[in-house]
Design an enzyme around this catalytic site. Structure first.
Site, short mmCIF file in Angstrom:
data_model
loop_
_atom_site.label_atom_id
_atom_site.label_comp_id
_atom_site.label_asym_id
_atom_site.label_seq_id
_atom_site.Cartn_x
_atom_site.Cartn_y
_atom_site.Cartn_z
N HIS A 98 -0.61 -17.23 13.65
CA HIS A 98 -0.80 -16.07 13.35
C HIS A 98 0.92 -15.48 14.02
CE1 HIS A 98 -0.20 -11.22 14.00
NE2 HIS A 98 -1.41 -11.09 13.73
N GLU A 168 -0.35 -12.78 6.08
CA GLU A 168 0.73 -11.59 6.70
C GLU A 168 2.04 -12.03 6.40
OE1 GLU A 168 -2.69 -10.15 10.04
OE2 GLU A 168 -1.49 -11.57 10.20
#
Length: 251
Positions: A98, A168
């Site tokens: 992430h 993302e």
């Protein structure tokens, strides 16, 4: 070519949630019955809640995952958690790479790759995250950056059953900003091409999620885009109604 890819809607609670938050999870489980017929649902709570969350979701249609793992199975790594520990607590997925881990903890593609391999070793599905910064997008380097992250972060031997890739864009996470539909489609096409180039038919079946200010108001438009097979949801996953509304928006 694979048939229609079953969507996955994954919630990343990040550093949010105490025991009282299990009420929202219970509401998600209760509301998942009809949605689950066409969409897989996953919640990744903080590590302290994985065991009670997994126990609460036994018999439901909601899977539980971790937000990160160490590359090693055990050892002198204070504060870390191994993929084996996540699996032992009831997780079946784990997020790796992430942007908050890459930025705040200096994780490189090589570190992310090792974590994905650890996830597979423990029998977990690895959700590998990729995405460019605002400066990289403005410089016209988004596709290049994402391609490089994929090459470095996704291990050899990936299969549709053990890998999910989440795009993302760093500048869209928690900001309320979203790329255009064209921007999302272009990057998801780059990801699909990269995976099919490396993994052939298996790469065609890997689920590609979009994340970054995905919410009920924009979910239907984004989830209908080519090569978007679901979403990785941040803040909107903390409320059962919002999370389920996004899942309902899957075509």
């Amino acid at each position: 070519m694979p048939g229609k890819i079953r969507p996955l809607i994954a919630g990343n609670w990040k550093m949010n949630g105490l025991k009282a938050s299990l009420g929202e999870l219970a509401a998600i489980g209760k509301g998942a019955g009809e949605v689950w017929r066409r969409v897989d649902l996953l919640i990744c709570p903080p590590a302290t809640l994985i065991f009670p969350a997994a126990a609460a979701m036994i018999g439901s249609k909601v899977a539980i995952g971790g937000q990160d793992c160490h590359a090693e199975a055990s050892g002198a790594n204070t504060g870390d958690i191994s993929a084996e520990m996540l699996a032992d607590a009831g997780a079946t997925y784990v997020i790796v790479g992430h942007s908050e881990r890459r930025t705040d903890h200096g994780e490189t593609d090589a570190v992310v790759r090792a974590k994905a391999e650890a996830a597979w070793r423990a029998g977990l599905v690895a959700i590998v995250c990729v995405g460019e910064t605002r400066a990289e997008r403005d410089a016209g380097r988004a596709a290049e950056v994402v391609g490089r992250q994929l090459d470095g972060s996704v291990p050899d031997g990936a299969r549709a059953a053990n890998l999910v890739v989440a795009y993302e864009p760093v500048w869209a996470i928690g900001t309320g900003l979203t790329p255009t539909s064209q921007d999302i489609e272009e990057i998801h096409a780059v990801i699909r091409q990269n995976l099919t180039g490396r993994f052939k038919a298996e790469g065609e079946g890997v689920r590609l999620l979009y994340g970054g200010s995905l919410k009920p108001a924009n979910a239907a438009e984004i989830l209908a885009l080519a090569n978007v097979n679901g979403g990785l949801i941040g803040g909107a996953s903390l409320k059962a109604a919002d999370f389920l509304a996004i899942a309902e928006a899957c075509p």
